[in-house]
Design an enzyme around this catalytic site. Structure first.
Site, PDB file in Angstrom:
ATOM      1  CG  ASP A   1      -0.412  -0.248   2.565  1.00  0.00           C
ATOM      2  OD1 ASP A   1       0.784  -0.403   2.613  1.00  0.00           O
ATOM      3  OD2 ASP A   1      -1.148  -0.439   3.673  1.00  0.00           O
TER       4      ASP A   1
ATOM      5  CG  ASP B   1       1.851   0.619  11.285  1.00  0.00           C
ATOM      6  OD1 ASP B   1       0.958   1.593  11.976  1.00  0.00           O
ATOM      7  OD2 ASP B   1       1.874   0.622  10.122  1.00  0.00           O
TER       8      ASP B   1
END
Length: 791
Positions: A67, A502
Site C-alpha cells: 500500500d 506500526d
C-alpha cells in the site's frame, strides 16, 4: 487547491527509470569516485500486502503489491522478493502506493501497476499507470487525470487492472470517485475513459471523514473464456456488469442485485474469480471495503456467491458453519486452476481469536475451516482449538508482537486484513496470503484435503472432541519485501536502533536479521530514538502508546537488549503523542517533548520514573543533546533556537535569526565536536534548506549548495582533521538525492543514483560511526535502507 484537468486521452510520460542510470554520481562540487551497493536492514515485511498476483501462463512469475512500499517480483531460486519501484523519486512519492497490478497472460514479460497513494489532498499528485515490457526491471509511466488510493480504504479489493487475454494490447482500469472504467489499447501507453460504461459506483462506507469518504467506484475486471468482460462496481443496487462485444456496450448482469445485501446490510462485490472448467464466477461481498473494520453491528457482514455462467443462476454458497458464529465479512478469494471446483476464501478482521480461511472442493457446496473450537459438555471457556496447519515464523519472530499464546488466541496468527489470497495456478500445493504485516505461504496445501474433519462428537463424553490431524506447515514468505515506515535512526556502532511506524522499533546487531523488537513500552508506532554519546549503553526512545500502563518513553541501559517503560506523564493521553526524546551525552538526563502540541517538554534524572517541566521551552519543541558536553542541550521551535547549559533544566533563546519558521525542521549535533550543529528543513516557497552553527546555535551559516534539505546525519570521517562524514537527504541543482560531504560541508557528492531513490527519504539519515561510507536512510514504506562503498 485548484483541481488539475487533463484531456480524455493521456500520452505516456518519459521512461522513469533505466537499467543503467546515466548519472550515478552527480555532485555540487569536488569529486566522488565511490560506487555504492544498497540493501535493506532486514525486518521482513512489516506492512500491509493487499495483493498477490500469479501469472496464469508462466510458472513462478508472481507479483506482490503494497500500500505504500511499491511492487515486488518473486525470485524462485532464492525464495525472495525483488523490489521493482525503487527508481521512484521524491516528487512522485505517491507512486509507491500500488492499488492494482496486472501480469500479461499472453506476453508474460509485460506487467502493469496502477499507482497513487491518496485520493485526498495528502498526495498532491495525480495517479498513473506504470507499464513494463521486461518483468518490471524498467518502466514507463502514463499519468492519469485523477488520483488513486493505494493507501486508501478498499485498497485490497480488485484487481482493478486487467489485461484482455483475447487482445493483450488492451488493458482495463477500474477507478474510484466517479471516474469510471478506463481502457488502454496500446499496452498501457495511453488511456481513455470507456464512456459507454454506465455506472461509476456510488458506495461510500463512511462519508464523515476526509479519508473514509471515498466512493469505491469500479472495483475489478475479469474475463470469461468466451470473451465476455465482467466488471464489479461498488453499487449494492447494481453491482455487476458484462460486455459481450469487447467493451462497446455494457449491461447489468441479470439477477446480480441479489448479491448487494446480506441480513439487511448493503454490501459490495470485493473480489471475483472464475472457475472456467465448471463455468462458475465466484464473488465475495462485504459491508465494508476494508481493510480495517470488523463486522457490522447486526447481521452478517458479507457472503460468497456463485454465478452459473451458462444459465445465469445465482447461488449463495456462504459457509454455514464456522467457529465464531457471525462472519464479519470476507477479504480474499482464490480458485485452484488445476483442480476445478476447489476454491478458498478468508475472513477479514475477525480479530479474535484469529482469521478463518475456508476451503471448498465442491464449488462452495460445503466448506472446511482452517481451525475449529472443540467445546466440552458445559461449553467452558476457553474451548480447545485445533488447527490444520502450524505457523512457522522463523526469521520473523516479532510477528508475535510481544504476545504469548492465550487459549485459542495464538501469539502468531493466520493474520488480519487478509485481502491477498492466491493459489498458484500452476501448483495446487502452493498458496500465499498477505496480511497487515507479512506474507504467509505453504507448498503443502493439498494436505488439507486428506485431513478430514477437525472436530467430532464423542458419544461417551457427550461433547465435541478434537480429532487427530497431521498438520502441515505454513511459513513466512516475505523475505526481501521490506515495507516499514522508518521514523528515526540511532547508529551506535555495531548496533542499529530504529523507530518505526506500526511496529514500534528494532534493535539490530546483525543487519541480516530483524533483531529485537522494542515492545516495552508497548509502542503502536515508534517516533524517535537517541543514545548517550559518552555512554552508548543508555538508549532512549519515544512512541505512541495505547492504554494507560506504559509511558511514551522507553529506556535501555544495556544498548537496547532490554527496555524499561517510564512513568506516564499526567495530561498526555495515549495514542499518537510520542513526540521526540533526547538524552544528555552522559546519559544522566532525558528530555521528552510530547507530541500532543499542548504540553511543554519535560526532563527526568531518574530514567523516566519522574518528570519535571523544562523551563523556557514551548510545547512541540524538538530537543537534541550536544554529543560531547553533558551540560549542553539544544532545542528548536517555530524559527527560534534555544540552548541549555545546565543539562536541560532550563533553556534560553540564543538569538539566532534567519532559520525556517514554517514546515518540518530537524537538527543534529556533531559527534565529538562541542557546540557544532547542522539544521535542515523548512517549507517550499518559504525558507528551506540547510544551516550550520559552530557556536552552540547563536550564529548560523546557510549551506548554499542546497535549495532544500530535510534530513542530516553523521558517520565515520575520512579526512585528516577527524571531522565526521556528513550525510543529507536534500536537493541540489534541482536534483533530489542522498548527498555526502567528507570535508565539513565544503563539497558534496550525490551517492545514490536514479535507480535507487526510494521516493520520500526526508525523515532521518545517519552514517555509521565505525564504518566509513556506510549510510542509513529512513524511508516511508521501503524500510531502512543502508549503503556501503563497493570499491
Amino acid at each position: 487547491m485548484r483541481r488539475r484537468t487533463f484531456a480524455a486521452s493521456i500520452g505516456a510520460a518519459a521512461v522513469a527509470a533505466t537499467a543503467v542510470p546515466a548519472a550515478a554520481h552527480a555532485k555540487t562540487s569536488g569529486r566522488c569516485d565511490d560506487a555504492y551497493a544498497w540493501r535493506n536492514a532486514v525486518v521482513n515485511g512489516g506492512g500491509y500486502v493487499p495483493g498477490i498476483v500469479f501469472n496464469e501462463t508462466q510458472a513462478d512469475l508472481i507479483y506482490a503489491r503494497t500500500d505504500i512500499g511499491g511492487l515486488y517480483r518473486w525470485q524462485e531460486p532464492t525464495q525472495t522478493w525483488k523490489p521493482l519501484l525503487d527508481w521512484i523519486g521524491w516528487d512522485n512519492w505517491g507512486w509507491t502506493g500500488v492499488v492494482a497490478v496486472a501480469t500479461d497472460p499472453v506476453e508474460p514479460q509485460r506487467v502493469y501497476a496502477a499507482v497513487g497513494t491518496y485520493t485526498n489532498d495528502w498526495d498532491p499528485s495525480p495517479g498513473a499507470v506504470l507499464y513494463s515490457d521486461d518483468y518490471g526491471d524498467t518502466w514507463g509511466a502514463a499519468e492519469l487525470p485523477f488520483k488513486q488510493g493505494g493507501n486508501m480504504p478498499g485498497r485490497g479489493m480488485g484487481e482493478r487492472l486487467a489485461v484482455d487475454p483475447a487482445d493483450n494490447a488492451v488493458v482495463y482500469l477500474g477507478t474510484p470517485n466517479g471516474n469510471g472504467l478506463w481502457k488502454s489499447s496500446d499496452y498501457g501507453r495511453t488511456w481513455a475513459e470507456v464512456t459507454s460504461f454506465p455506472n461509476p459506483g456510488n458506495f461510500v462506507q463512511d462519508p464523515s471523514g476526509d479519508y473514509s469518504d471515498d466512493n469505491q467506484g469500479v472495483i475489478w475486471i475479469d474475463f470469461d473464456q468466451d470473451g465476455r468482460i465482467f466488471v464489479g462496481v461498488a453499487d449494492p443496487d447494481d453491482p455487476l456488469y458484462v460486455s459481450a462485444d469487447q467493451g462497446a456496450t455494457w449491461q447489468p448482469v441479470p439477477g446480480a442485485t441479489v448479491i448487494g445485501s446480506v441480513d439487511g446490510n448493503r454490501v459490495i462485490p470485493k473480489q471475483a474469480s472464475f472457475d472456467h472448467e465448471n463455468g462458475h464466477l465466484f464473488i465475495v461481498t462485504s459491508w465494508d471495503p476494508g481493510p480495517y473494520n470488523g463486522g457490522p453491528t447486526s447481521g452478517k457482514g458479507g457472503a460468497i456467491w456463485r454465478l452459473a455462467l451458462a444459465t445465469g443462476e445465482w447461488t449463495d454458497v456462504t459457509p454455514t458453519q464456522n467457529p465464531v458464529g457471525t462472519i464479519p465479512g470476507f477479504g480474499g478469494l482464490t480458485v485452484d486452476r488445476q483442480r476445478p471446483g476447489t476454491l478458498m476464501a478468508a475472513t477479514q478482521n475477525n480479530w479474535y481469536p484469529d482469521e478463518i480461511i475456508f476451503r471448498s472442493t465442491d464449488s462452495g457446496a460445503t466448506w472446511e475451516t482452517s481451525w475449529e473450537y472443540a467445546w466440552d459438555a458445559d461449553f467452558s471457556w476457553p474451548p480447545e482449538r485445533t488447527d490444520r496447519f502450524t505457523m512457522d515464523a522463523s526469521g520473523s519472530e516479532w510477528l508475535s508482537f510481544g504476545s504469548v499464546d492465550d487459549g485459542p488466541a495464538y501469539a502468531i496468527k493466520h493474520g488480519w486484513m487478509i485481502d491477498a489470497l492466491a493459489i498458484d495456478p500452476h501448483n495446487s500445493d502452493r498458496i500465499m496470503w498477505g496480511t497487515g504485516a507479512t506474507i504467509w505461504g505453504t507448498e503443502q496445501l493439498t494436505a488439507w484435503d486428506d485431513q478430514g474433519a477437525l472436530v467430532g462428537w464423542d458419544d461417551a463424553a457427550g461433547h465435541q472432541v478434537a480429532l487427530p490431524v497431521d498438520p502441515f506447515t505454513v511459513a513466512v514468505r516475505v523475505e526481501g519485501l521490506e515495507e516499514t515506515a522508518v521514523q528515526d535512526i540511532a547508529a551506535l556502532g555495531g548496533t542499529l536502533v530504529s523507530a518505526m511506524g506500526d511496529l514500534g522499533g528494532f534493535v539490530q546487531n546483525d543487519l541480516e536479521e530483524a533483531g529485537v523488537q522494542i515492545r516495552r513500552p508497548n509502542w503502536s508506532s515508534g517516533r524517535s530514538v537517541d543514545f548517550a554519546a559518552l555512554n552508548p549503553d543508555i538508549v532512549v526512545g519515544s512512541g505512541d502508546v495505547d492504554g494507560d500502563a506504559d509511558g511514551h518513553v522507553g529506556v535501555s541501559t544495556d544498548r537496547g537488549a532490554t527496555w524499561l517503560t517510564t512513568s506516564r506523564l499526567a495530561g498526555v493521553a495515549g495514542g499518537a503523542n510520542g513526540g521526540t526524546v533526547a538524552v544528555s551525552a552522559d546519559g544522566a538526563v532525558i528530555i521528552w517533548s510530547p507530541g500532543d502540541g499542548a504540553t511543554a517538554p519535560v526532563y527526568s534524572t531518574d530514567l523516566g520514573q519522574t518528570w519535571t517541566t523544562v523551563a523556557g521551552l514551548p510545547a512541540g519543541a524538538r530537543v537534541r543533546a550536544d554529543r560531547t558536553s553533558p551540560n549542553r542541550l539544544y532545542a528548536f521551535a517555530a524559527g527560534t533556537f534555544y540552548a541549555s547549559t545546565d543539562a536541560g533544566l532550563t533553556f534560553a533563546d540564543t538569538g539566532a535569526t534567519g532559520l525556517p519558521t514554517e514546515g518540518d525542521v530537524d537538527f543534529r549535533s556533531v559527534p565529538g565536536k562541542q557546540k557544532q550543529l547542522w539544521l535542515v528543513g523548512g517549507k517550499a516557497d518559504a525558507t528551506y534548506g540547510m544551516w550550520r552553527s559552530t557556536d552552540g546555535g547563536r550564529i548560523w551559516k546557510r549551506v548554499r549548495d542546497f535549495e532544500e534539505a530535510d534530513a542530516v546525519g553523521f558517520g565515520k570521517g575520512h579526512g585528516r582533521r577527524g571531522y565526521p562524514a556528513i550525510y543529507a537527504s536534500a536537493k541540489a541543482g534541482g536534483k533530489r538525492g542522498i548527498w555526502r560531504s567528507t570535508d565539513e560541508g565544503r563539497t558534496w557528492s550525490r551517492i545514490n543514483d536514479d535507480a535507487h531513490q526510494w521516493a520520500w527519504t526526508g525523515k532521518a539519515i545517519s552514517g555509521d560511526p565505525e564504518v566509513y561510507g556506510r549510510v542509513y536512510i529512513a524511508t516511508n514504506g521501503r524500510g531502512l535502507i543502508y549503503g556501503d562503498i563497493t570499491d
